[in-house]
Design an enzyme around this catalytic site. Sequence first.
Site, mmCIF file in Angstrom:
data_model
loop_
_atom_site.group_PDB
_atom_site.id
_atom_site.type_symbol
_atom_site.label_atom_id
_atom_site.label_comp_id
_atom_site.label_asym_id
_atom_site.label_seq_id
_atom_site.Cartn_x
_atom_site.Cartn_y
_atom_site.Cartn_z
ATOM 1 C CB SER A 10 -0.896 0.001 1.226
ATOM 2 O OG SER A 10 -1.530 1.256 1.361
ATOM 3 C CG HIS A 35 -3.751 -1.712 -1.832
ATOM 4 N ND1 HIS A 35 -4.785 -2.523 -2.259
ATOM 5 C CD2 HIS A 35 -4.262 -0.971 -0.815
ATOM 6 C CE1 HIS A 35 -5.855 -2.301 -1.524
ATOM 7 N NE2 HIS A 35 -5.573 -1.345 -0.647
ATOM 8 C CG ASP A 37 -5.143 2.147 0.913
ATOM 9 O OD1 ASP A 37 -6.032 1.291 0.816
ATOM 10 O OD2 ASP A 37 -3.995 1.903 1.333
ATOM 11 C CG MET A 39 -8.856 6.444 2.516
ATOM 12 S SD MET A 39 -8.062 6.387 4.138
ATOM 13 C CE MET A 39 -7.046 4.919 3.954
ATOM 14 C CG HIS A 68 -9.509 -0.296 -0.884
ATOM 15 N ND1 HIS A 68 -9.008 -0.602 0.368
ATOM 16 C CD2 HIS A 68 -10.870 -0.383 -0.760
ATOM 17 C CE1 HIS A 68 -10.010 -0.843 1.196
ATOM 18 N NE2 HIS A 68 -11.148 -0.713 0.530
ATOM 19 C CG MET A 70 -11.553 2.484 1.727
ATOM 20 S SD MET A 70 -10.133 2.424 2.850
ATOM 21 C CE MET A 70 -8.802 2.650 1.655
ATOM 22 C CG MET A 141 -11.546 -3.629 4.725
ATOM 23 S SD MET A 141 -9.967 -3.058 4.041
ATOM 24 C CE MET A 141 -9.319 -2.072 5.388
ATOM 25 C CG PHE A 147 -6.352 6.643 10.228
ATOM 26 C CD1 PHE A 147 -5.767 7.861 9.913
ATOM 27 C CD2 PHE A 147 -7.678 6.631 10.647
ATOM 28 C CE1 PHE A 147 -6.488 9.042 10.017
ATOM 29 C CE2 PHE A 147 -8.407 7.807 10.768
ATOM 30 C CZ PHE A 147 -7.809 9.022 10.442
ATOM 31 C CG ASP A 179 -5.860 -3.212 3.361
ATOM 32 O OD1 ASP A 179 -4.934 -3.007 4.170
ATOM 33 O OD2 ASP A 179 -6.295 -2.327 2.599
ATOM 34 N N GLY A 181 -2.933 -4.647 9.069
ATOM 35 C CA GLY A 181 -2.086 -5.287 10.056
ATOM 36 C C GLY A 181 -1.403 -6.546 9.570
ATOM 37 N N GLY A 201 1.449 -2.439 4.291
ATOM 38 C CA GLY A 201 1.857 -1.044 4.291
ATOM 39 C C GLY A 201 3.148 -0.857 5.034
#
Length: 235
Positions: A10, A35, A37, A39, A68, A70, A141, A147, A179, A181, A201
Amino acid sequence: MFEPVKIAPSILSADFMNLGRDIALIEEAGAGYVHVDVMDGHFVPNLTMGVPIVRQLKKATALPLDVHLMIDNPLEQLPWFLDAGADLVTVHAEVLDADGLARAVASIHAAGAKAAVSLKPRTAPGVLAPVVADLDMVLVMSVEPGFSGQSYIEGSEEKVARVAALARSVGASPLIQVDGGIGMATAPLVAASGADVLVCGNAVFAAEDPARALAGIAATAEQARLSSLAARKEA
Protein backbone atom coordinates in the site's frame (compact mmCIF):
# COMPACT_ATOMS: atom_id res chain seq x y z
CA MET A 1 -8.51 -18.45 -4.69
CA PHE A 2 -5.51 -20.45 -3.53
CA GLU A 3 -3.19 -19.00 -6.15
CA PRO A 4 0.42 -18.39 -5.12
CA VAL A 5 0.40 -15.58 -2.59
CA LYS A 6 1.06 -12.10 -3.94
CA ILE A 7 1.91 -8.95 -2.02
CA ALA A 8 0.17 -5.65 -2.78
CA PRO A 9 2.17 -2.94 -1.00
CA SER A 10 0.00 0.00 0.00
CA ILE A 11 1.59 3.24 -1.12
CA LEU A 12 -0.26 5.03 1.67
CA SER A 13 2.78 3.98 3.73
CA ALA A 14 5.34 4.96 1.09
CA ASP A 15 7.50 8.09 1.07
CA PHE A 16 5.55 10.50 -1.11
CA MET A 17 8.62 12.68 -1.57
CA ASN A 18 10.27 9.64 -3.16
CA LEU A 19 7.29 7.77 -4.51
CA GLY A 20 8.91 6.85 -7.81
CA ARG A 21 11.83 5.30 -5.95
CA ASP A 22 9.52 3.30 -3.69
CA ILE A 23 7.43 2.05 -6.60
CA ALA A 24 10.56 0.88 -8.41
CA LEU A 25 11.73 -0.84 -5.22
CA ILE A 26 8.59 -2.92 -4.74
CA GLU A 27 8.43 -3.74 -8.44
CA GLU A 28 11.97 -5.11 -8.35
CA ALA A 29 11.24 -6.95 -5.10
CA GLY A 30 8.44 -8.97 -6.70
CA ALA A 31 5.25 -7.21 -5.65
CA GLY A 32 2.12 -8.41 -7.41
CA TYR A 33 0.22 -5.13 -7.35
CA VAL A 34 0.45 -1.50 -6.30
CA HIS A 35 -2.31 -0.94 -3.77
CA VAL A 36 -3.80 2.56 -3.92
CA ASP A 37 -5.96 3.62 -0.97
CA VAL A 38 -8.49 6.27 -2.03
CA MET A 39 -10.28 7.87 0.94
CA ASP A 40 -12.82 10.66 0.73
CA GLY A 41 -13.02 11.90 4.31
CA HIS A 42 -16.67 10.79 4.49
CA PHE A 43 -16.88 7.01 4.26
CA VAL A 44 -13.71 6.91 6.34
CA PRO A 45 -12.27 9.69 8.55
CA ASN A 46 -9.25 10.33 6.38
CA LEU A 47 -8.49 12.01 3.06
CA THR A 48 -5.79 10.55 0.85
CA MET A 49 -5.05 10.35 -2.87
CA GLY A 50 -7.18 10.52 -5.99
CA VAL A 51 -7.28 10.38 -9.76
CA PRO A 52 -4.08 12.40 -10.47
CA ILE A 53 -1.97 9.95 -8.45
CA VAL A 54 -3.50 6.95 -10.24
CA ARG A 55 -2.84 8.57 -13.60
CA GLN A 56 0.80 9.21 -12.73
CA LEU A 57 1.29 5.73 -11.30
CA LYS A 58 0.03 4.22 -14.55
CA LYS A 59 2.97 5.87 -16.30
CA ALA A 60 5.48 4.85 -13.66
CA THR A 61 5.00 1.09 -13.28
CA ALA A 62 4.08 -2.05 -15.14
CA LEU A 63 2.49 -3.51 -12.01
CA PRO A 64 -1.32 -3.69 -11.95
CA LEU A 65 -2.89 -0.79 -10.09
CA ASP A 66 -5.13 -2.14 -7.35
CA VAL A 67 -7.37 0.83 -6.49
CA HIS A 68 -9.36 0.56 -3.27
CA LEU A 69 -12.20 3.09 -3.23
CA MET A 70 -13.12 3.93 0.36
CA ILE A 71 -15.67 6.48 -0.76
CA ASP A 72 -19.40 7.15 -0.39
CA ASN A 73 -20.25 7.51 -4.08
CA PRO A 74 -18.35 4.89 -6.11
CA LEU A 75 -20.88 4.74 -8.94
CA GLU A 76 -20.24 8.41 -9.70
CA GLN A 77 -16.47 8.25 -9.45
CA LEU A 78 -15.73 4.86 -11.00
CA PRO A 79 -15.36 6.32 -14.52
CA TRP A 80 -12.68 8.73 -13.28
CA PHE A 81 -10.44 6.00 -11.87
CA LEU A 82 -11.03 3.62 -14.75
CA ASP A 83 -10.12 6.32 -17.22
CA ALA A 84 -6.97 7.08 -15.19
CA GLY A 85 -5.75 3.52 -15.64
CA ALA A 86 -6.91 1.45 -12.67
CA ASP A 87 -6.48 -2.25 -13.45
CA LEU A 88 -8.51 -3.55 -10.53
CA VAL A 89 -11.09 -1.48 -8.65
CA THR A 90 -12.57 -2.31 -5.26
CA VAL A 91 -15.82 -0.79 -4.02
CA HIS A 92 -17.29 -1.21 -0.55
CA ALA A 93 -20.37 -3.32 0.11
CA GLU A 94 -21.44 -0.93 2.85
CA VAL A 95 -22.26 1.94 0.48
CA LEU A 96 -24.17 0.02 -2.21
CA ASP A 97 -27.23 -2.22 -2.23
CA ALA A 98 -27.33 -5.41 -4.30
CA ASP A 99 -28.36 -3.54 -7.44
CA GLY A 100 -25.65 -0.93 -6.91
CA LEU A 101 -22.99 -3.60 -6.45
CA ALA A 102 -24.10 -5.30 -9.67
CA ARG A 103 -23.96 -1.99 -11.54
CA ALA A 104 -20.51 -1.21 -10.17
CA VAL A 105 -19.13 -4.62 -11.14
CA ALA A 106 -20.64 -4.35 -14.62
CA SER A 107 -19.18 -0.86 -15.12
CA ILE A 108 -15.72 -1.99 -14.07
CA HIS A 109 -15.80 -5.00 -16.37
CA ALA A 110 -17.15 -2.93 -19.27
CA ALA A 111 -14.05 -0.75 -18.96
CA GLY A 112 -11.80 -3.80 -19.21
CA ALA A 113 -10.73 -3.78 -15.57
CA LYS A 114 -11.18 -6.33 -12.79
CA ALA A 115 -13.81 -5.87 -10.11
CA ALA A 116 -13.65 -6.41 -6.36
CA VAL A 117 -15.89 -5.76 -3.37
CA SER A 118 -14.58 -5.02 0.11
CA LEU A 119 -16.06 -5.93 3.48
CA LYS A 120 -15.41 -3.95 6.64
CA PRO A 121 -14.68 -6.04 9.74
CA ARG A 122 -18.30 -6.11 10.94
CA THR A 123 -19.86 -6.74 7.52
CA ALA A 124 -21.04 -10.32 7.00
CA PRO A 125 -19.82 -12.18 3.90
CA GLY A 126 -23.44 -12.93 2.96
CA VAL A 127 -23.85 -9.49 1.39
CA LEU A 128 -21.60 -10.73 -1.40
CA ALA A 129 -24.01 -13.48 -2.44
CA PRO A 130 -25.72 -11.55 -5.28
CA VAL A 131 -22.43 -10.68 -7.01
CA VAL A 132 -19.74 -13.10 -5.81
CA ALA A 133 -19.97 -15.20 -8.97
CA ASP A 134 -19.03 -12.13 -11.02
CA LEU A 135 -16.17 -10.88 -8.85
CA ASP A 136 -12.49 -11.11 -9.65
CA MET A 137 -11.55 -10.46 -6.03
CA VAL A 138 -13.00 -10.00 -2.54
CA LEU A 139 -11.19 -7.72 -0.10
CA VAL A 140 -11.53 -8.64 3.58
CA MET A 141 -10.61 -5.73 5.85
CA SER A 142 -8.76 -6.94 8.95
CA VAL A 143 -8.80 -3.44 10.45
CA GLU A 144 -11.33 -0.64 10.31
CA PRO A 145 -10.53 1.27 7.10
CA GLY A 146 -9.18 4.78 7.35
CA PHE A 147 -5.63 4.77 8.68
CA SER A 148 -2.46 2.78 8.10
CA GLY A 149 -0.49 1.22 10.92
CA GLN A 150 -3.42 -0.40 12.75
CA SER A 151 -3.20 -3.78 14.45
CA TYR A 152 -4.73 -6.87 12.90
CA ILE A 153 -8.15 -7.78 14.32
CA GLU A 154 -7.84 -11.24 15.79
CA GLY A 155 -10.01 -13.82 14.11
CA SER A 156 -10.09 -12.09 10.72
CA GLU A 157 -8.71 -15.28 9.19
CA GLU A 158 -12.02 -16.96 10.07
CA LYS A 159 -13.84 -14.44 7.90
CA VAL A 160 -11.44 -15.20 5.05
CA ALA A 161 -12.40 -18.86 5.32
CA ARG A 162 -16.10 -17.93 5.29
CA VAL A 163 -15.65 -15.87 2.13
CA ALA A 164 -13.80 -18.75 0.49
CA ALA A 165 -16.60 -21.14 1.44
CA LEU A 166 -19.27 -18.78 0.09
CA ALA A 167 -17.45 -18.53 -3.23
CA ARG A 168 -17.03 -22.30 -3.49
CA SER A 169 -20.73 -22.80 -2.76
CA VAL A 170 -21.65 -21.04 -6.01
CA GLY A 171 -18.75 -22.42 -8.03
CA ALA A 172 -16.84 -19.13 -8.02
CA SER A 173 -13.15 -18.59 -7.41
CA PRO A 174 -12.37 -14.89 -6.88
CA LEU A 175 -9.04 -13.97 -5.42
CA ILE A 176 -9.26 -13.14 -1.73
CA GLN A 177 -7.32 -10.14 -0.54
CA VAL A 178 -6.73 -9.13 3.08
CA ASP A 179 -5.85 -5.62 4.21
CA GLY A 180 -4.92 -4.45 7.68
CA GLY A 181 -2.09 -5.29 10.06
CA ILE A 182 -0.56 -7.84 7.71
CA GLY A 183 3.07 -8.79 8.39
CA MET A 184 5.23 -11.78 9.20
CA ALA A 185 3.05 -12.90 12.12
CA THR A 186 -0.37 -12.47 10.51
CA ALA A 187 0.28 -13.28 6.85
CA PRO A 188 0.43 -17.05 7.49
CA LEU A 189 -2.92 -16.96 9.33
CA VAL A 190 -4.87 -15.47 6.44
CA ALA A 191 -2.97 -17.36 3.73
CA ALA A 192 -3.75 -20.68 5.40
CA SER A 193 -7.43 -19.68 5.44
CA GLY A 194 -7.57 -18.91 1.71
CA ALA A 195 -6.09 -15.45 1.11
CA ASP A 196 -4.24 -14.97 -2.16
CA VAL A 197 -3.30 -11.27 -2.06
CA LEU A 198 -1.93 -9.51 1.02
CA VAL A 199 -1.93 -5.74 1.38
CA CYS A 200 1.12 -4.63 3.34
CA GLY A 201 1.86 -1.04 4.29
CA ASN A 202 4.22 -0.36 7.14
CA ALA A 203 5.36 -3.99 7.18
CA VAL A 204 7.09 -3.27 3.88
CA PHE A 205 7.74 0.45 3.59
CA ALA A 206 8.73 1.01 7.23
CA ALA A 207 11.08 -1.98 7.28
CA GLU A 208 14.83 -1.46 7.36
CA ASP A 209 15.04 -3.48 4.13
CA PRO A 210 11.65 -3.20 2.35
CA ALA A 211 12.54 -5.63 -0.43
CA ARG A 212 13.63 -8.28 2.05
CA ALA A 213 10.51 -7.70 4.14
CA LEU A 214 8.25 -8.09 1.11
CA ALA A 215 9.94 -11.32 0.06
CA GLY A 216 9.88 -12.69 3.60
CA ILE A 217 6.17 -12.05 4.08
CA ALA A 218 5.35 -13.62 0.73
CA ALA A 219 7.46 -16.71 1.45
CA THR A 220 6.03 -17.21 4.93
CA ALA A 221 2.48 -16.82 3.66
CA GLU A 222 3.02 -19.18 0.74
CA GLN A 223 4.47 -21.84 3.03
CA ALA A 224 1.39 -21.59 5.25
CA ARG A 225 -0.90 -21.79 2.21
CA LEU A 226 0.82 -24.93 0.91
CA SER A 227 0.78 -26.58 4.34
CA SER A 228 -2.94 -25.87 4.64
CA LEU A 229 -3.64 -27.34 1.21
CA ALA A 230 -1.63 -30.47 2.05
CA ALA A 231 -3.50 -30.91 5.30
CA ARG A 232 -6.85 -30.65 3.51
CA LYS A 233 -5.83 -33.31 0.99
CA GLU A 234 -4.87 -35.67 3.79
CA ALA A 235 -8.07 -35.08 5.75
